[in-house]
Motif scaffolding. Structure first.
Motif, PDB file in Angstrom:
ATOM      1  N   ILE A 237      33.943  -7.078 -13.811  1.00  0.00           N
ATOM      2  CA  ILE A 237      35.053  -7.292 -14.751  1.00  0.00           C
ATOM      3  C   ILE A 237      36.003  -6.091 -14.728  1.00  0.00           C
ATOM      4  O   ILE A 237      37.220  -6.257 -14.684  1.00  0.00           O
ATOM      5  CB  ILE A 237      34.513  -7.534 -16.174  1.00  0.00           C
ATOM      6  CG1 ILE A 237      33.644  -8.799 -16.163  1.00  0.00           C
ATOM      7  CG2 ILE A 237      35.651  -7.692 -17.162  1.00  0.00           C
ATOM      8  CD1 ILE A 237      32.846  -9.006 -17.411  1.00  0.00           C
ATOM      9  N   ASP A 238      35.426  -4.884 -14.721  1.00  0.00           N
ATOM     10  CA  ASP A 238      36.270  -3.685 -14.715  1.00  0.00           C
ATOM     11  C   ASP A 238      37.243  -3.665 -13.535  1.00  0.00           C
ATOM     12  O   ASP A 238      38.435  -3.432 -13.733  1.00  0.00           O
ATOM     13  CB  ASP A 238      35.404  -2.414 -14.724  1.00  0.00           C
ATOM     14  CG  ASP A 238      34.676  -2.225 -16.051  1.00  0.00           C
ATOM     15  OD1 ASP A 238      35.019  -2.953 -16.992  1.00  0.00           O
ATOM     16  OD2 ASP A 238      33.777  -1.380 -16.135  1.00  0.00           O
ATOM     17  N   PRO A 239      36.755  -3.891 -12.306  1.00  0.00           N
ATOM     18  CA  PRO A 239      37.706  -3.895 -11.189  1.00  0.00           C
ATOM     19  C   PRO A 239      38.799  -4.945 -11.335  1.00  0.00           C
ATOM     20  O   PRO A 239      39.946  -4.700 -10.963  1.00  0.00           O
ATOM     21  CB  PRO A 239      36.826  -4.209  -9.973  1.00  0.00           C
ATOM     22  CG  PRO A 239      35.473  -3.805 -10.367  1.00  0.00           C
ATOM     23  CD  PRO A 239      35.367  -4.016 -11.840  1.00  0.00           C
TER      24      PRO A 239
ATOM     25  N   VAL B  35      44.546  -6.005 -12.183  1.00  0.00           N
ATOM     26  CA  VAL B  35      45.675  -6.635 -12.878  1.00  0.00           C
ATOM     27  C   VAL B  35      46.634  -5.551 -13.401  1.00  0.00           C
ATOM     28  O   VAL B  35      47.856  -5.669 -13.256  1.00  0.00           O
ATOM     29  CB  VAL B  35      45.172  -7.549 -14.016  1.00  0.00           C
ATOM     30  CG1 VAL B  35      46.342  -8.027 -14.871  1.00  0.00           C
ATOM     31  CG2 VAL B  35      44.432  -8.740 -13.439  1.00  0.00           C
ATOM     32  N   ILE B  36      46.068  -4.488 -13.970  1.00  0.00           N
ATOM     33  CA  ILE B  36      46.923  -3.387 -14.448  1.00  0.00           C
ATOM     34  C   ILE B  36      47.715  -2.796 -13.289  1.00  0.00           C
ATOM     35  O   ILE B  36      48.925  -2.598 -13.365  1.00  0.00           O
ATOM     36  CB  ILE B  36      46.065  -2.278 -15.112  1.00  0.00           C
ATOM     37  CG1 ILE B  36      45.382  -2.826 -16.365  1.00  0.00           C
ATOM     38  CG2 ILE B  36      46.924  -1.066 -15.454  1.00  0.00           C
ATOM     39  CD1 ILE B  36      44.394  -1.867 -16.986  1.00  0.00           C
ATOM     40  N   LEU B  37      47.006  -2.537 -12.189  1.00  0.00           N
ATOM     41  CA  LEU B  37      47.636  -1.951 -11.004  1.00  0.00           C
ATOM     42  C   LEU B  37      48.777  -2.824 -10.504  1.00  0.00           C
ATOM     43  O   LEU B  37      49.890  -2.348 -10.256  1.00  0.00           O
ATOM     44  CB  LEU B  37      46.568  -1.772  -9.905  1.00  0.00           C
ATOM     45  CG  LEU B  37      47.054  -1.481  -8.493  1.00  0.00           C
ATOM     46  CD1 LEU B  37      47.653  -0.090  -8.420  1.00  0.00           C
ATOM     47  CD2 LEU B  37      45.906  -1.605  -7.491  1.00  0.00           C
ATOM     48  N   ALA B  38      48.506  -4.124 -10.371  1.00  0.00           N
ATOM     49  CA  ALA B  38      49.506  -5.025  -9.791  1.00  0.00           C
ATOM     50  C   ALA B  38      50.718  -5.165 -10.718  1.00  0.00           C
ATOM     51  O   ALA B  38      51.867  -5.118 -10.262  1.00  0.00           O
ATOM     52  CB  ALA B  38      48.873  -6.384  -9.510  1.00  0.00           C
TER      53      ALA B  38
ATOM     54  N   HIS C  94      36.766   1.099  -9.084  1.00  0.00           N
ATOM     55  CA  HIS C  94      36.983   0.112  -8.033  1.00  0.00           C
ATOM     56  C   HIS C  94      38.152  -0.790  -8.398  1.00  0.00           C
ATOM     57  O   HIS C  94      38.425  -1.008  -9.575  1.00  0.00           O
ATOM     58  CB  HIS C  94      35.751  -0.802  -7.897  1.00  0.00           C
ATOM     59  CG  HIS C  94      34.736  -0.321  -6.929  1.00  0.00           C
ATOM     60  ND1 HIS C  94      35.014  -0.104  -5.603  1.00  0.00           N
ATOM     61  CD2 HIS C  94      33.426  -0.020  -7.079  1.00  0.00           C
ATOM     62  CE1 HIS C  94      33.921   0.308  -4.984  1.00  0.00           C
ATOM     63  NE2 HIS C  94      32.935   0.383  -5.851  1.00  0.00           N
ATOM     64  N   THR C  95      38.833  -1.325  -7.376  1.00  0.00           N
ATOM     65  CA  THR C  95      39.693  -2.487  -7.592  1.00  0.00           C
ATOM     66  C   THR C  95      38.948  -3.663  -6.973  1.00  0.00           C
ATOM     67  O   THR C  95      37.905  -3.478  -6.344  1.00  0.00           O
ATOM     68  CB  THR C  95      41.062  -2.324  -6.914  1.00  0.00           C
ATOM     69  OG1 THR C  95      40.853  -2.234  -5.503  1.00  0.00           O
ATOM     70  CG2 THR C  95      41.772  -1.075  -7.399  1.00  0.00           C
TER      71      THR C  95
END
Lengths: 351, 569
Positions: free
Chosen positions: B65-67, B72-75, B241-242
Motif C-alpha cells: 500500500i505504501d508504494p 500516486v503522490i509522485l505522479a 519503494h514506488t
C-alpha cells in the motif's frame, strides 16, 4: 594473506558449520593439473562467462590477468551483488539459458542450493587438492573457497575523528550517528546476507530494528558503502566490506576500517563451474588459474582479501584474520533462513 | 479512366487487404494480447490454482500500500510541476519573440534524449546531501562545513524533482506543438475585432492550447507513475519503494511472479482509467487546423521582458541539461566523482576502465545499437502501414488495428516486461535469453506514440491533395509516391529517431527481460550504480548520449531527408 597451520585451527572454528558436510564420504574427482591439452581445448572455445560478486574493477583485473596468461580466451565478467547473481542464474537456468561458465559468489549458501539442484560440475584443480586445507574444499569437488573477507564497519577520517569513531555495533545506535550512516542490502548483496545472518544470530534482530531508526542510507551492493564513505557522502559505514576500504585507504582516500568489538561478520566466497557451461574447458582453466598460487597471490596483493592457499605470502604489515575477533560463518544456516532474512529486513528497513 | 481499368485494381486491393489485416493483427496480438493475458492469468493463480490471495495481499499488506500511495503522490506532483513549467516555456518558444528560441527547443530535445536514470545519477552527484557538488558549493559559500545541506536528493521531493526534470519535455513538446499549430488568422481575427494581446491570449490561444496541456499533464502523470530507473536510484537509498521498484524487487530469488503480476495490474488499470478520462475530456475536440493553407503564428512582442524570459528558460534548462551534463563530464575525468576536476585529480582512468577493462562494454554497446536500429526500423514500418490503413480507412477492420496499435500505451514498461517475461520464458514461444524478446518489448513500447505521430501526419496531409493528383490521372500508388510520401518523409524520420532514442533510454522493461548476454547499456549502467562505480557510469552515460546524438544527426544527413526536429516526439 597466507594462513599458518595455527591460523587454520582458529579459522576452522569460524568455519565450523561449513565443514559439517565435509564429514561425508568424499566423492570428489581426482585433482587435475593444467595440461597443454586443456589449454588447447580452452583456446578453441575462446571465451568464458565469469559471474561474480567481487568488486567490478578487481574482478576485471583477474579477467585481464587470465587473458594475458592464456591469450585468445576472452573473459566476460558479469558482476552484480551475489543475491542478484543468484537470481540471474536461477532465471537463466530455469529457462534453459546456458550462459554461465564459472561463478564466484559472496554467499556460501548459494553453492548448497546449486549443488542440490545438480547444476554444478565437479572439478578439482591441482592447487586446490595440494594446498587448500580440506575444510575449504567441497567433499564432492564442486567448489573451492576462493576468497575470504569481512563485513566491517568504517568511517571517513575527514568527517570523524579517530577517538569519536564507533568501535562496536552498539556504538552505531548512538543518536549522534542519526542520518550519518550508510549500509548495504541483504536482498542484493551476498556479503550483507551473510553478515545480516550473523549479526541477527549474535546480536539479535532488535539491534537491526534499532539501527533502522537511525535513518540509514540504504545502498545495494556491499562494495558501495566504502565508496560512499570515500566520497564523504556518509560519515560511517554500518556494513559493507573491508577490502574495498583497505584499497581506498591505500589509494589515499580518507577512510578507515573498524572491526567491531562484538566480532566481525566473516564472509566466504567459493567458486564453482556449471554443468551446463557453454565453455567447459575455458571454465576449468579459469578455475585452475583462480586457485593457483598466482591467482591467489593476486587476490591477496591486489584484491586485499584473504586466501586459504598455503603457499601464498601475505603483505607485510597487513592485519591477520587471527588478530580479529570473528563471527562464525554458517552457510547452511544462511541457506535455511535466507528468505526469512530478506522478508524481515525489508519490513524493518522499508526497502 | 475506363471501367475495365478500375475493376482489376479494386480486386487487387481486396486481395491484399486481408493478408495485411490478419498479418498485422497477429503481430499486434503477439506484442500485446499474449503478454497481458499471461499477466492476468498469473495474477489470479497460485501455482496453477485459481486464487484471489495475491490481490488480498496487495490490498492489505502495507509493504504494497505504501508504494502505491507514494507512486500516486509522485505522479501527481510531477504532473503539476511539469505543467507549471512547460506551459509558460512552450508559450515563450512558440508564440513570443524571445531570442534563441530554436536553441532552447533543441536543448529541451536534449533533455528528452537524456535517460531519466542517467539524470538521476547525475543529480546524485549534484545534490547528494553531503558529497553533492551543489551542497559542497553551498557550504563553501556559507564558510560552514557543518551546515545543513541545501538539497537532499534522497527524499520524495528530491525524487519528484528529478522525475519532473525528465518528464517536462513531454508536456513541453505537446504544448509547443499545439501552439505552433494554432493558425495566426484566428488571433488576427481576434485583434481585428478589437481584442488586445491578453484578451486574444485568454479567449483564443489558451483555450486552443488547453487540450494539449491537459493531455500533457496526463502523459506526465503516466510517465512519472511508470518510471523505474529514477526511483530505483533515489528511492531505495532513501528507504522507500514506488510501485515499479516494488514489482522489480519481487523478482528477487525466489521470484514471486504471481505477486508481481498482481502488483502490475493496478498500474495497468490506473493507466487505462486515465486514458479513458482523457478521451472523455478531449474526445470530440479534434480539429484539423493544418490544411493546404496556413498562416504563421503571430508572435507576441515581449519588449524588454524578453531577456527575463530567456533567463527563465535557461534557469529551467539548468536542471535537466546543464547541471547534470556538467556533473557527468566532471565525474568522467575526476579521480573522485564528486570533486571538481583540477590538475590534482584529473584522470583518464575511468575512460581506460570502460574502454579497455570493462568486459561488458562491447557487448552492451553492440546489443544497444542492434536493438535501437532494428526496433526503430520495425516499429516505424509497422506504424506506417497501420497508420496509412487507418487514416485512409483502406481496409475493413481498420478500427481493430488502430485499437491494437494504441493499446500498449496503457501498459507501463515494467508491466509489459513482466508480461513478456511470463509469455516468452515458456513454450511455445521461448524468446527469453535472446535479443528478440527485447525487440518485441521495445517495439511494443514505442508503437502507440509512433502510430499516433504518423497517423496525425497522414491526417494532416488532407485527402484532397491525394485526390487532386488522382483526378489528374495518377494511380493510388503514384499519388502515394509523389504526394504523400514526400510530405511524410519528415514524420517518418522523426518517428524512426523517436523510437531509436526511446530504445536507448529504456530501462524498465529491459531490467526484467535482460540476460547476461543480452545486456544493454542502460542495464549495465544500472548494475554499475549498484556497486557505486560513478566514474564508469559517467563515461558510459556520455558514450550513450554521443551514440544517440550521432545516430539522430546521421539519419538526418542522409541525402534527401532534409533537416528534422524531434519536435513531434
Amino acid at each position: 594473506m597466507k594462513l599458518s597451520r595455527r591460523t587454520f585451527l582458529k579459522l576452522s572454528t569460524a568455519l565450523a558449520a561449513s565443514t559439517a558436510f565435509a564429514t561425508r564420504v568424499a566423492a570428489a574427482p581426482p585433482a587435475e593439473p593444467v595440461t597443454p591439452a586443456l589449454i588447447e581445448a580452452a583456446k578453441k572455445e575462446g571465451k568464458l562467462a565469469y559471474y561474480t560478486a567481487m568488486d567490478l574493477p578487481i574482478a576485471e583485473k583477474f579477467a585481464k590477468a587470465f587473458e594475458a596468461k592464456y591469450q585468445g580466451i576472452a573473459v566476460r565478467v558479469e558482476r552484480s551483488g551475489a543475491e542478484r547473481v543468484f537470481q540471474r542464474i536461477a532465471q537463466e537456468q530455469g529457462s534453459n539459458i546456458n550462459a554461465v561458465d564459472v561463478v564466484n559468489t559472496a554467499d556460501g549458501a548459494h553453492i548448497i542450493v546449486w549443488k542440490r539442484n545438480g547444476w554444478l560440475q565437479p572439478y578439482v584443480p591441482e592447487d586446490v587438492a595440494q594446498y587448500f586445507p580440506e575444510q575449504y574444499r567441497d567433499p564432492d569437488g564442486v567448489s573451492a573457497l576462493t576468497r575470504v573477507w569481512l563485513s566491517s564497519l568504517g568511517y571517513n577520517t575527514n568527517l570523524v575523528k579517530a577517538e569519536d569513531a564507533p568501535k562496536s555495533f552498539a556504538d552505531l545506535l548512538d543518536p549522534k550517528w542519526m542520518g550519518k550512516m550508510v549500509k548495504a542490502h541483504p536482498g542484493y548483496s551476498g556479503t550483507i546476507m551473510t553478515a545480516t545472518f550473523q549479526i541477527a544470530r549474535d546480536l539479535g534482530w532488535e539491534y537491526l530494528e534499532k539501527l533502522s531508526r537511525q535513518r540509514v542510507m540504504q545502498v545495494q551492493s556491499s562494495t558501495d558503502p566504502p565508496k560512499k564513505l570515500a566520497l564523504g557522502e556518509r560519515a560511517v559505514m554500518a556494513d559493507g566490506n573491508d577490502y574495498n576500504l583497505i584499497l581506498l585507504k591505500e589509494r589515499g582516500d580518507p577512510v578507515e576500517v573498524v572491526y567491531p568489538t562484538e566480532g566481525t561478520p566473516f564472509v566466504s566466497g567459493p567458486t564453482a563451474i556449471f554443468k551446463s557451461a557453454p565453455n567447459p574447458n575455458a571454465a576449468r582453466l579459469f578455475q585452475s588459474f583462480l586457485h593457483s598460487r598466482e591467482g591467489q597471490q593476486l587476490l591477496v596483493d591486489f584484491a586485499r582479501q584473504h586466501s586459504v592457499h598455503t603457499q601464498v605470502t601475505e603483505k607485510p604489515g597487513a592485519l591477520k584474520l587471527t588478530d580479529i575477533k570473528l563471527m562464525k560463518d554458517d552457510p547452511v544456516g544462511v541457506e535455511a533462513q535466507a528468505e526469512e532474512i530478506k522478508a524481515r529486513y525489508a519490513k524493518i528497513f522499508k526497502v | 479512366m475506363t471501367v475495365t481499368a478500375v475493376a482489376p485494381a479494386r480486386r487487387a486491393r481486396l486481395d491484399l487487404s486481408w493478408p495485411v489485416l490478419i498479418g498485422f493483427a497477429l503481430i499486434l496480438c503477439a506484442l500485446i494480447v499474449l503478454p497481458m493475458s499471461w499477466l492476468v492469468y498469473f495474477s489470479v493463480t497460485d501455482k496453477g490454482h485459481f486464487t484471489l490471495a495475491n490481490f488480498v495481499k496487495l490490498a492489505t499488506d502495507p509493504t504494497f500500500i505504501d508504494p502505491l500511495v507514494t507512486t500516486v503522490i509522485l505522479a501527481t506532483s510531477s504532473a503539476v510541476i511539469c505543467c507549471a513549467v512547460a506551459a509558460p516555456m512552450g508559450w515563450l518558444i512558440a508564440r513570443t519573440d524571445m531570442p534563441l528560441r530554436r536553441t532552447i527547443r533543441a536543448l529541451v530535445t536534449a533533455s528528452f534524449v537524456t535517460p531519466p536514470f542517467l539524470g538521476a545519477i547525475a543529480w546524485e552527484l549534484l545534490a547528494a546531501p553531503n558529497s553533492g557538488l551543489l551542497n559542497q558549493a553551498w557550504r563553501a559559500l556559507l564558510r560552514d562545513p557543518q551546515a545543513e545541506p541545501l538539497f537532499d536528493i534522497y527524499t520524495l521531493p528530491g525524487l519528484i524533482f528529478v522525475v519532473s526534470c525528465y518528464t517536462f519535455p513531454y508536456v513541453f513538446v505537446l504544448v509547443a506543438n499545439a501552439l505552433d499549430r494554432i493558425p495566426g488568422d484566428l488571433e488576427d481575427a481576434s485583434s481585428i475585432l478589437g481584442g488586445r494581446t491578453w484578451t486574444t491570449a485568454r479567449r483564443v490561444t489558451i483555450p486552443l492550447a488547453l487540450p494539449a496541456l491537459l493531455a500533457g499533464a496526463l502523459v506526465a502523470f503516466l510517465q512519472a507513475m511508470t518510471l523505474f530507473g529514477s526511483p530505483a536510484i533515489l528511492a531505495i537509498p532513501a528507504g522507500f519503494h514506488t510501485m515499479t521498484t516494488k514489482i522489480w524487487s519481487l523478482f528477487q530469488y525466489p521470484p514471486k511472479l504471481e505477486l508481481a503480476a498482481a502488483a502490475s495490474l493496478p498500474l495497468l488499470v490506473l493507466t487505462v482509467l486515465l486514458l479513458r478520462a482523457e478521451h472523455m475530456i478531449l474526445g470530440r475536440r479534434s480539429y484539423a487546423l493544418v490544411g493546404g493553407r496556413q498562416s504563421d503564428p503571430r508572435l507576441v512582442r515581449l519588449g524588454a521582458w524578453k531577456w527575463a524570459a530567456l533567463g527563465f528558460a535557461f534557469l529551467v534548462l539548468l536542471n535537466p541539461v546543464f547541471l547534470p551534463y556538467g556533473a557527468l563530464l566532471n565525474a568522467a575525468f575526476s579521480r573522485v566523482a564528486t570533486q571538481i576536476v583540477s590538475f590534482g585529480n584529473f584522470t583518464l582512468r575511468n575512460i581506460e576502465f570502460v574502454f579497455f577493462e570493462l568486459s561488458a562494454t562491447k557487448l552492451a554497446v553492440r546489443n544497444t545499437l542492434i536493438l535501437g536500429v532494428s526496433s526503430a526500423t520495425v516499429g516505424t514500418l509497422i506504424a506506417v502501414v497501420i497508420s496509412y490503413v487507418t487514416a485512409r480507412k483502406a481496409i475493413a477492420g481498420w478500427r481493430a488495428l488502430a485499437f491494437l496499435a494504441t493499446a500498449p500505451i496503457a501498459v507501463p514498461g515494467i508491466v509489459l516486461g513482466v508480461g513478456l517475461f511470463l509469455s516468452y520464458t515458456r513454450p511455445p514461444f521461448v524468446l527469453y535469453g535472446t535479443l528478440w524478446i527485447l525487440l518485441v518489448a521495445f517495439v511494443t513500447i514505442a508503437l502507440p506514440a509512433a502510430y499516433q505521430q504518423l497517423q496525425a501526419a497522414f491526417r494532416s496531409v488532407s485527402v484532397d491533395l491525394e485526390e487532386a493528383s488522382r483526378i489528374l490521372g495518377a494511380t493510388r500508388l503514384q499519388a502515394l509516391a509523389h504526394i504523400t510520401a514526400p510530405l511524410l518523409r519528415t514524420s517518418v524520420i522523426a518517428t524512426w529517431c523517436f523510437i531509436f532514442v526511446g530504445v536507448i533510454r529504456e530501462l524498465s522493461a529491459a531490467i526484467i527481460l535482460f540476460t547476461s548476454e543480452t545486456k544493454v547499456i542502460s542495464v549495465l549502467i544500472f548494475d554499475l550504480n549498484e556497486s557505486g562505480d560513478l566514474g564508469a557510469i559517467a563515461v558510459l552515460g556520455l558514450i550513450m548520449l554521443v551514440i544517440t546524438f550521432a545516430v539522430v544527426i546521421a539519419i538526418n544527413r542522409i541525402p534527401g531527408f532534409g533537416a528534422i526536429r524531434l519536435r513531434n516526439a
